[in-house]
Design a protein around this motif. Structure first.
Motif, PDB file in Angstrom:
ATOM      1  N   ALA A  90     -53.422 -55.549 -70.190  1.00 33.93           N
ATOM      2  CA  ALA A  90     -53.156 -56.744 -69.381  1.00 33.93           C
ATOM      3  C   ALA A  90     -52.532 -57.857 -70.221  1.00 33.93           C
ATOM      4  O   ALA A  90     -51.529 -58.464 -69.825  1.00 33.93           O
ATOM      5  N   PHE A  91     -53.083 -58.122 -71.391  1.00 29.04           N
ATOM      6  CA  PHE A  91     -52.546 -59.167 -72.268  1.00 29.04           C
ATOM      7  C   PHE A  91     -51.144 -58.806 -72.768  1.00 29.04           C
ATOM      8  O   PHE A  91     -50.274 -59.668 -72.859  1.00 29.04           O
ATOM      9  N   ASP A  92     -50.930 -57.539 -73.103  1.00 28.34           N
ATOM     10  CA  ASP A  92     -49.601 -57.113 -73.552  1.00 28.34           C
ATOM     11  C   ASP A  92     -48.555 -57.385 -72.474  1.00 28.34           C
ATOM     12  O   ASP A  92     -47.451 -57.840 -72.765  1.00 28.34           O
ATOM     13  N   HIS A  93     -48.920 -57.110 -71.236  1.00 29.19           N
ATOM     14  CA  HIS A  93     -47.991 -57.332 -70.124  1.00 29.19           C
ATOM     15  C   HIS A  93     -47.647 -58.816 -69.987  1.00 29.19           C
ATOM     16  O   HIS A  93     -46.471 -59.173 -69.850  1.00 29.19           O
ATOM     17  N   ILE A  94     -48.643 -59.657 -70.035  1.00 24.13           N
ATOM     18  CA  ILE A  94     -48.419 -61.105 -69.925  1.00 24.13           C
ATOM     19  C   ILE A  94     -47.521 -61.575 -71.071  1.00 24.13           C
ATOM     20  O   ILE A  94     -46.562 -62.328 -70.857  1.00 24.13           O
ATOM     21  N   ALA A  95     -47.813 -61.124 -72.276  1.00 18.24           N
ATOM     22  CA  ALA A  95     -47.018 -61.525 -73.445  1.00 18.24           C
ATOM     23  C   ALA A  95     -45.575 -61.056 -73.303  1.00 18.24           C
ATOM     24  O   ALA A  95     -44.639 -61.803 -73.601  1.00 18.24           O
ATOM     25  N   TYR A  96     -45.389 -59.833 -72.847  1.00 17.19           N
ATOM     26  CA  TYR A  96     -44.042 -59.307 -72.676  1.00 17.19           C
ATOM     27  C   TYR A  96     -43.248 -60.149 -71.661  1.00 17.19           C
ATOM     28  O   TYR A  96     -42.072 -60.431 -71.878  1.00 17.19           O
ATOM     29  N   LEU A  97     -43.885 -60.536 -70.568  1.00 22.66           N
ATOM     30  CA  LEU A  97     -43.193 -61.353 -69.573  1.00 22.66           C
ATOM     31  C   LEU A  97     -42.699 -62.657 -70.179  1.00 22.66           C
ATOM     32  O   LEU A  97     -41.592 -63.116 -69.893  1.00 22.66           O
TER      33      LEU A  97
END
Length: 168
Positions: free
Chosen positions: A88-95
């Motif tokens: 979940a955090f990786d996805h937010i960071a990528y965005l």
């Protein structure tokens, strides 16, 4: 946490859906449409096709089929809450790093993820978790400038993507 950290019109990856499932934050009624999108993207399997054919109204049926469909999509069940939080955090960071999400949005999503996960220790083991509490600073006269906060968020996102934290 909710699926608010998806941008409008996007289909989440099977891995991100597996994270929501592991964190008990999945809106099952939307899964059949995502499964249909995954089929179009080239994933294949009997359970995945069956899932794509559901209406989503019977969320129990969706949840029953989803684990097998995720396996067909190449996603193994996540081994821990920490692993789900990392996804979940990786996805937010990528965005954010890809320019698709503003820094303030990232801060708000981090707060939502941490609180939605029940403030578990695993949530704070990720680089992006250092942003928890930054929401208290935003727009306050005593806070760092927006430019400074944006820099802090960007660095936390870069660290998150680089895997600087434990994957649990």
């Amino acid at each position: 946490m909710s699926q608010e950290f998806m941008l409008a019109g996007e289909t989440p990856s099977p891995e991100l859906v597996a994270a929501w499932l592991a964190l008990d934050e999945l809106r099952a009624e939307q899964v059949p449409m995502w499964a249909a999108d995954w089929l179009v993207a080239g994933y294949d399997g009997v359970a995945l096709a069956e899932l794509a054919g559901l209406s989503g109204r019977d969320t129990r049926e969706v949840r029953d089929l989803l684990p097998a469909a995720l396996v067909e999509a190449g996603v193994r069940p996540l081994s821990s809450k920490g692993a789900a939080l990392k996804v979940a955090f990786d996805h937010i960071a990528y965005l954010h790093v890809s320019g698709r999400a503003r820094w303030a949005w990232v801060v708000n999503q981090v707060v939502e993820v941490v609180s939605g996960a029940g403030y578990v220790e695993e949530a704070f083991g990720q680089p992006l978790a250092q942003l928890y509490g930054v929401d208290d600073e935003m727009s306050e006269p005593w806070s760092r400038s927006d430019e400074e906060l944006a820099g802090v968020v960007r660095q936390a996102c870069l660290d998150q993507i680089a895997g600087a934290g434990p994957s649990a």
